[in-house]
Design an enzyme around this catalytic site. Structure first.
Site, mmCIF file in Angstrom:
data_model
loop_
_atom_site.group_PDB
_atom_site.id
_atom_site.type_symbol
_atom_site.label_atom_id
_atom_site.label_comp_id
_atom_site.label_asym_id
_atom_site.label_seq_id
_atom_site.Cartn_x
_atom_site.Cartn_y
_atom_site.Cartn_z
ATOM 1 C CG ASP A 228 6.622 -1.799 7.859
ATOM 2 O OD1 ASP A 228 6.337 -2.602 8.712
ATOM 3 O OD2 ASP A 228 6.785 -1.619 6.761
HETATM 4 C C1 BGC Z 1 4.838 -4.671 6.816
HETATM 5 C C2 BGC Z 1 3.650 -3.753 7.172
HETATM 6 C C3 BGC Z 1 3.097 -4.449 8.542
HETATM 7 C C4 BGC Z 1 3.960 -5.039 9.366
HETATM 8 C C5 BGC Z 1 3.219 -5.909 10.536
HETATM 9 C C6 BGC Z 1 5.692 -5.320 7.912
HETATM 10 O O1 BGC Z 1 6.448 -6.321 7.313
HETATM 11 O O2 BGC Z 1 5.558 -3.717 5.823
HETATM 12 O O3 BGC Z 1 3.050 -3.673 6.150
HETATM 13 O O4 BGC Z 1 1.860 -3.861 8.929
HETATM 14 O O5 BGC Z 1 5.035 -5.698 9.098
HETATM 15 O O6 BGC Z 1 2.898 -6.943 10.435
#
Ligand code: BGC
Length: 750
Positions: A228
């Site tokens: 993530d």
């Molecule tokens: C989120 C993810 C997301 C990623 C990219 C993170 O803050 O938890 O779900 O895919 O950002 O934007």
């Protein structure tokens, strides 16, 4: 000369593959002909950067279709719906040049307060897993890859980057990993996204057990594990655990740490080679943007899928559909300015948005009915609440039916924070009550990304449509449902409790001092409410229709020691065409662990014309009867009685049929230190021990003895001690020979 393979690249260039170049891109390795790829947030629509590849500014994002988010499509209980979302997002990803759509999110809704519940499907892992697998398969058929997230046990936003989800293994396996497992095994996603949180103390991104032993060795995952965004603290530890791509980038310091670790001998270069090969394989999904998505068709699809997702919770006196109604008062700001998606990384700049008010006006006009509108409340603090309410009440009084569009303001449901209560804003509750008191009939339409409390006003209104967040076409879909153009067919994918305090997560959410204890174990959502007989407002699986269905001729037959076949007939006995969800639950007390009262084990949705019936069949596999045995470290089906139940929802069983399974628990480990009870009830060894203990007497004498309080007092005694003090005729050697005979000689249980 052909370009070098990833393995032939110099170390620094291999390592360059392992972190992003920007917020949305990976690094291109030109000399190896490996292009950069674009990863965009999904899963219900693409969050397209505007003029920057850095952090995406929602005001400058480019438009894409905002399909109904997971909370909504889960209520369709229809894998066909999630497949169509997946395919359409795949087409847009191709059109916009994205190689990976970052979704779907399959985390379990452990608490109704989780701030990202709108991005997740259900409190039930089967429902979440089946729907997500259909999304992933359909998306990847279009070319781009999916990223199943957030792996794992990321069930809250509070302290999400640090909190340790403290969960026992059976609960992890049966509840929190099960949807991921299904998607990985059945849909082979290109990537899995490791979450921010820790699991039993270890960060998901640095968790070797999770990322390598479970994900790859057990489930056979062959794609790339990505982090993530910003989840990796220690790049070397993450790589060693099985994480391939750290996002976002650049991360020159982290890259340098990996290079240094290899050079110093602290990190096996093969680990870098493997990860680089996986990221290189992912770049095969890179393709130039085709620009050819049919956004008009996708908008129509968004409307259609939204209509499949809304749930009719209540419909007293058949107030809905609005047939033959002359005047409708539409009340509530969300009718004109729809609340249709949640906030944070899943936010999509919609290509257009349909308001329910406009669509209702069109449908009413075609029926010679009129629509009056009053905003009723304001979500931006503008206007005087009392004056807005009075205006709404006047409109309600003058109409045949008042339809109140209520729900949560956008700021209440946002990635990064959890809610603190289930309540609707006070002024909306007052508005609903005042409207209901004044109107002849009152319908409430809800827009919310997670469960809200219906208490304090539920009984005062005639009908409730739970619209969740329905995406950009939701307004039209709701109008179609209200006027009966579409027959509602959604079913709750999560329980609506009476009180937050009743919820199984209540005492352990969101945790404290860096830890959240999953104290309710496997008894999540309806598994708890049904087992503990705690009343709810609406059970999991609940949803009404404008027609009626009947269930008959249930048959369940074992097809092996741990599998069964089920068939059941459903008929539409009402006057309209409609869709019905057949929900198959299994109930059992078999095995050495506490089982929930019943668990959803299969489902399907059928469409039937009035008077039509159909017979549906399900092959219940081993998992439908299994529990995760922590002693065996494996799934097991205990011998015993199982009841296959067809539920109208999780608490109302409309048909049931018993099956007896021999199970597959024969090789349970056993040693001289195992309790007497384990020996006597062991499926393979048990009968022999009874015979030995009978020592010439009838075995029935021994069995009778086993029912006495004296026996129960001793049943937890290790058999080694039992035979020493209470059964001198049986020696330890005899017991050892029994174990040998059954191939259990090396088994151990403390
Ligand atoms: C989120 C993810 C997301 C990623 C990219 C993170 O803050 O938890 O779900 O895919 O950002 O934007």
């Amino acid at each position: 000369m052909s370009p070098p393979t990833p393995g032939e690249l110099p170390l620094e260039r291999k390592v360059a593959l392992l972190s992003g170049r920007s917020y949305t891109h990976t690094e291109a390795i030109d000399e190896a002909a490996l292009p950069a790829i674009t990863l965009l947030d999904g899963p219900n629509g693409l969050r397209r950067p505007g003029d920057s590849t850095e952090h995406i500014d929602p005001r400058r994002a480019l438009p894409a279709t905002c399909f109904p988010p997971a909370v909504a499509v889960a209520s369709s209980w229809d894998a066909g719906v999630t497949a169509r979302v997946g395919a359409a997002v795949g087409r847009e990803a191709r059109a916009f040049g994205a190689a990976v759509s970052l979704g779907p999110g399959v985390n379990i809704k452990r608490s109704p307060l989780c701030g990202r519940n709108f991005e997740y499907y259900s409190e039930d892992p089967l429902l979440a897993g089946v729907l997500a697998a259909a999304h992933v398969r359909a998306l990847q058929e279009q070319g781009p890859g999916a990223s199943v997230k957030h792996f794992a046990a990321n069930n809250q936003e509070t302290d999400r980057k640090n909190v340790s989800a403290d969960v026992d293994e059976r609960t992890l396996r049966e509840i929190y990993l099960a949807a991921f497992e299904r998607v990985v095994r059945e849909a082979r996603p290109a990537t899995v996204m490791a979450s921010y949180n820790r699991i039993n103390g270890v960060h998901a991104c640095e968790n070797h057990w999770l990322l390598t032993e479970v994900l790859r060795d057990e489930w056979g995952f062959t794609g790339a594990v990505i982090s993530d965004w910003g989840a990796v603290g220690d790049r070397v530890a993450a790589l060693t655990a099985g994480l391939d791509l750290s996002m976002p980038g650049p991360d020159e310091d982290g890259d340098a740490e990996i290079v240094a670790a290899v050079r110093s001998g602290a990190l096996d270069p093969a680990v870098v080679d493997r990860a680089a090969a996986r990221v290189a394989a992912l770049t095969r999904r890179a393709a130039p943007a085709t620009g050819d998505a049919d956004l008009d068709a996708h908008h129509e699809l968004a409307v259609e899928l939204a209509a499949d997702s809304a749930v009719l919770l209540r419909n007293e006196r058949n107030v809905l559909p609005l047939d033959g109604v002359r005047t409708v008062a539409v009340i509530g700001e969300f009718a004109a300015a729809p609340r249709f998606q949640g906030g944070g990384s899943g936010n999509v700049r919609a290509t257009r948005v349909d308001a329910a008010l406009d669509a209702m006006r069109t449908l009413a006009a075609a029926r010679n009915a009129t629509v009056a509108y009053a905003p009723g409340f304001s979500t931006d603090g503008g206007g005087d609440p009392a004056a807005l309410r009075d205006e709404a009440v006047r409109a309600a009084r003058a109409a045949d039916v008042a339809v109140v569009f209520a729900g949560l303001p956008e700021a209440a449901e946002w990635e990064g924070t959890d809610r603190e209560s289930l309540s609707l804003p006070d002024e909306q509750v007052e508005l609903i009550r005042a409207t209901a008191a004044a109107a002849r009939r009152t319908v409430v339409v809800l827009s919310n990304g997670a469960v809200v409390s219906l208490e304090g006003w539920h009984d005062e209104v005639d009908a409730i449509v739970e619209g969740w967040l329905l995406g950009q076409g939701g307004g039209r879909a709701l109008a179609d449902i209200l006027f009966g153009v579409v027959n509602p067919s959604g079913r709750l994918a999560e329980t609506v409790p009476l009180r937050l305090q009743d919820h199984p997560s209540f005492l352990n959410f969101p945790g404290e001092q860096g830890h959240v204890r999953y104290g309710e174990g496997v008894l999540v959502g309806y598994r708890y409410f049904e087992t503990a007989e705690v009343p709810v407002r609406y059970p999991f699986g609940h949803g009404l229709s404008y027609t009626a269905f009947e269930t008959r001729d249930l048959r369940a037959v074992p097809t092996g020691p741990d599998t069964a076949e089920v068939s059941v007939t459903v008929a539409n006995t009402g006057a309209r065409t409609g869709k019905h969800v057949v929900q198959v639950y299994v109930a059992t007390g078999a095995g050495p662990v506490r089982r929930p009262l019943r668990e959803l084990r299969a489902f399907t949705k059928v469409e039937l014309r009035p008077g039509e019936s159909t017979t549906v069949e399900f092959a219940l596999d081993r998992r439908a009867f299994a529990y995760y045995d922590v002693v065996l470290g494996a799934w097991a089906v205990a011998p015993g009685a199982y009841t296959v139940q067809i539920g109208e929802n999780a608490s109302t069983v409309v048909a049931e049929s018993a099956v007896t399974l021999t199970g597959d628990l024969r090789d349970l480990p056993l040693s001289l230190d195992s309790p007497l009870a384990d020996w006597l009830t062991h499926p393979a060894v048990g009968p022999d021990v009874v015979r030995e203990l009978a020592a010439g007497r009838s075995e029935e004498t021994v069995r009778q003895g086993m029912r006495t309080p004296e026996f129960r007092m001793m049943s937890s005694m290790p058999i080694r001690k039992f035979v020493k003090y209470h059964a001198r005729g049986v020696s330890a050697g005899t017991l050892e020979r029994l174990l040998e005979r059954h191939g259990l000689g090396r088994g151990a249980r403390g």
